[in-house]
Motif scaffolding. Structure first.
Motif, mmCIF file in Angstrom:
data_model
loop_
_atom_site.group_PDB
_atom_site.id
_atom_site.type_symbol
_atom_site.label_atom_id
_atom_site.label_comp_id
_atom_site.label_asym_id
_atom_site.label_seq_id
_atom_site.Cartn_x
_atom_site.Cartn_y
_atom_site.Cartn_z
ATOM 1 N N ASN A 197 0.853 -1.190 0.000
ATOM 2 C CA ASN A 197 0.000 0.000 0.000
ATOM 3 C C ASN A 197 0.891 1.244 0.000
ATOM 4 N N LEU A 198 0.864 1.971 -1.108
ATOM 5 C CA LEU A 198 1.698 3.167 -1.245
ATOM 6 C C LEU A 198 0.849 4.418 -1.468
ATOM 7 N N GLN A 199 -0.419 4.343 -1.121
ATOM 8 C CA GLN A 199 -1.343 5.436 -1.421
ATOM 9 C C GLN A 199 -1.019 6.711 -0.663
ATOM 10 N N ASN A 200 -0.348 6.594 0.478
ATOM 11 C CA ASN A 200 -0.051 7.791 1.263
ATOM 12 C C ASN A 200 1.141 8.573 0.705
ATOM 13 N N ILE A 201 1.855 8.004 -0.281
ATOM 14 C CA ILE A 201 3.028 8.685 -0.835
ATOM 15 C C ILE A 201 2.568 9.639 -1.936
ATOM 16 N N THR A 202 2.170 10.806 -1.506
ATOM 17 C CA THR A 202 1.686 11.864 -2.390
ATOM 18 C C THR A 202 2.784 12.913 -2.562
ATOM 19 N N PRO A 203 2.633 13.834 -3.513
ATOM 20 C CA PRO A 203 3.622 14.908 -3.644
ATOM 21 C C PRO A 203 3.819 15.699 -2.348
ATOM 22 N N GLN A 204 2.730 15.922 -1.618
ATOM 23 C CA GLN A 204 2.829 16.648 -0.355
ATOM 24 C C GLN A 204 3.624 15.848 0.676
ATOM 25 N N TYR A 205 3.384 14.543 0.698
ATOM 26 C CA TYR A 205 4.102 13.659 1.615
ATOM 27 C C TYR A 205 5.596 13.674 1.308
ATOM 28 N N VAL A 206 5.939 13.618 0.035
ATOM 29 C CA VAL A 206 7.339 13.612 -0.383
ATOM 30 C C VAL A 206 8.025 14.918 0.007
ATOM 31 N N THR A 207 7.330 16.035 -0.184
ATOM 32 C CA THR A 207 7.874 17.339 0.203
ATOM 33 C C THR A 207 8.145 17.388 1.703
ATOM 34 N N GLN A 208 7.219 16.866 2.492
ATOM 35 C CA GLN A 208 7.402 16.835 3.945
ATOM 36 C C GLN A 208 8.568 15.948 4.330
ATOM 37 N N LYS A 209 8.746 14.858 3.611
ATOM 38 C CA LYS A 209 9.836 13.933 3.920
ATOM 39 C C LYS A 209 11.203 14.574 3.702
ATOM 40 N N ARG A 210 11.298 15.469 2.741
ATOM 41 C CA ARG A 210 12.562 16.197 2.562
ATOM 42 C C ARG A 210 12.932 16.919 3.862
ATOM 43 N N LYS A 211 11.955 17.579 4.462
ATOM 44 C CA LYS A 211 12.192 18.305 5.708
ATOM 45 C C LYS A 211 12.535 17.348 6.850
ATOM 46 N N GLU A 212 11.822 16.229 6.909
ATOM 47 C CA GLU A 212 12.059 15.274 7.986
ATOM 48 C C GLU A 212 13.464 14.678 7.916
ATOM 49 N N LYS A 271 16.110 16.096 6.673
ATOM 50 C CA LYS A 271 17.052 17.134 7.100
ATOM 51 C C LYS A 271 17.105 17.187 8.631
ATOM 52 N N GLU A 272 15.953 17.030 9.271
ATOM 53 C CA GLU A 272 15.914 17.042 10.731
ATOM 54 C C GLU A 272 16.617 15.820 11.315
ATOM 55 N N ILE A 273 16.439 14.680 10.683
ATOM 56 C CA ILE A 273 17.129 13.462 11.141
ATOM 57 C C ILE A 273 18.634 13.667 11.077
ATOM 58 N N ILE A 274 19.108 14.197 9.954
ATOM 59 C CA ILE A 274 20.542 14.439 9.798
ATOM 60 C C ILE A 274 21.041 15.449 10.821
ATOM 61 N N ARG A 275 20.268 16.510 11.026
ATOM 62 C CA ARG A 275 20.663 17.519 12.013
ATOM 63 C C ARG A 275 20.768 16.908 13.404
ATOM 64 N N GLY A 276 19.779 16.069 13.756
ATOM 65 C CA GLY A 276 19.801 15.436 15.069
ATOM 66 C C GLY A 276 20.992 14.508 15.245
ATOM 67 N N LEU A 277 21.270 13.709 14.220
ATOM 68 C CA LEU A 277 22.404 12.793 14.308
ATOM 69 C C LEU A 277 23.728 13.534 14.369
ATOM 70 N N SER A 278 23.815 14.651 13.652
ATOM 71 C CA SER A 278 25.074 15.400 13.617
ATOM 72 C C SER A 278 25.402 16.035 14.956
ATOM 73 N N CYS A 279 24.380 16.161 15.818
ATOM 74 C CA CYS A 279 24.600 16.739 17.141
ATOM 75 C C CYS A 279 25.153 15.709 18.130
ATOM 76 N N GLN A 280 25.114 14.437 17.747
ATOM 77 C CA GLN A 280 25.662 13.386 18.599
ATOM 78 C C GLN A 280 27.162 13.306 18.392
ATOM 79 N N PRO A 281 27.961 13.326 19.457
ATOM 80 C CA PRO A 281 29.426 13.387 19.334
ATOM 81 C C PRO A 281 30.011 12.290 18.464
ATOM 82 N N GLN A 282 29.476 11.078 18.524
ATOM 83 C CA GLN A 282 30.056 9.983 17.750
ATOM 84 C C GLN A 282 29.800 10.107 16.259
ATOM 85 N N ASN A 283 28.808 10.959 15.882
ATOM 86 C CA ASN A 283 28.462 11.123 14.474
ATOM 87 C C ASN A 283 28.923 12.445 13.881
ATOM 88 N N SER A 284 29.343 13.347 14.709
ATOM 89 C CA SER A 284 29.643 14.691 14.257
ATOM 90 C C SER A 284 30.812 14.720 13.295
#
Length: 215
Positions: A183-198, A200-213
């Motif tokens: 079931n891939l019905q929830n993967i809409t253009p709006q969903y994809v746009t939001q995922k770009r932001k998400e 970026k936030e995941i990467i930002r969060g991981l980069s704040c961890q000393p072992q990943n920085s």
């Protein structure tokens, strides 16, 4: 000139500021971003399921497409024939190096006894996906089924890589939940746009961890 600094070191992935900037529309995603997202999704699976799922990097996927029968020895350590789900990003680059202009997703599903190809621009990457499936069939010990599967459609010229990530994430989540139907019905253009932001936030969060920085 501003240095292209390392933002995140995560497993086998190394992301620089120029890579992360590609998550801002209207940019195309590169091998580094897709490789990182696949590695992150793989590490996020519960251990009992993680050993049954393989997220292959763009580099390994391109090798599979270009090297034919040589893949058997190279891929043996990955134990792919014993996986229930194998996810491979497909690129339309004809060479062995990074590049190309379009991404799609090839998935091996054991319960399907073959491969499904999800292309957000239908038909564009079919020859490349078929080649990869044919070469992988050597590893799996026979001719397996191959089908072009109905996929969410991109409505612009730059989101193909994000659709690959979103579909791969959905397939892995549905496998973990034991879903029998895709079931891939929830993967809409709006969903994809939001995922770009998400992402970026995941990467930002991981980069704040000393072992990943990267700093």
């Amino acid at each position: 000139m501003q240095m292209d600094k390392v933002v995140l070191s995560y497993g086998d992935s190394l992301l620089r500021s120029s890579d992360v900037a590609l998550l801002d529309a209207p940019q195309w995603l590169n091998d580094n971003i897709i490789g990182f997202t696949f590695e992150f999704l793989a590490s996020s699976l519960v251990p009992s399921r993680a050993e049954r799922v393989a997220f292959l990097s763009p580099e390994v996927s391109q090798f599979i497409k270009c090297c034919g029968s040589e893949i058997k020895e190279f891929l043996q350590p990955l134990d792919l024939p014993n996986k229930d789900l194998v996810l491979l990003p497909v690129n339309d680059n004809a060479g062995s190096e990074a590049g190309g202009t379009h991404w799609s997703l090839l998935a091996y599903l054991r319960r399907f006894h073959g491969f499904l190809h999800f292309d957000s621009s239908p038909g564009t990457n079919a020859p490349h996906a078929r080649c990869m499936a044919k070469n992988l069939s050597i590893l799996f010990g026979g001719n397996l089924r191959y089908e072009e599967e109905e996929a969410p459609l991109q409505h612009n010229s730059y989101d193909c890589g994000m659709y690959v990530i979103c579909v791969a994430e959905a397939l892995s989540e549905q496998y973990v939940l034991g879903c029998h139907n895709i079931n891939l019905q929830n993967i809409t253009p709006q969903y994809v746009t939001q995922k770009r932001k998400e992402w970026k936030e995941i990467i930002r969060g991981l980069s704040c961890q000393p072992q990943n920085s990267g700093f």
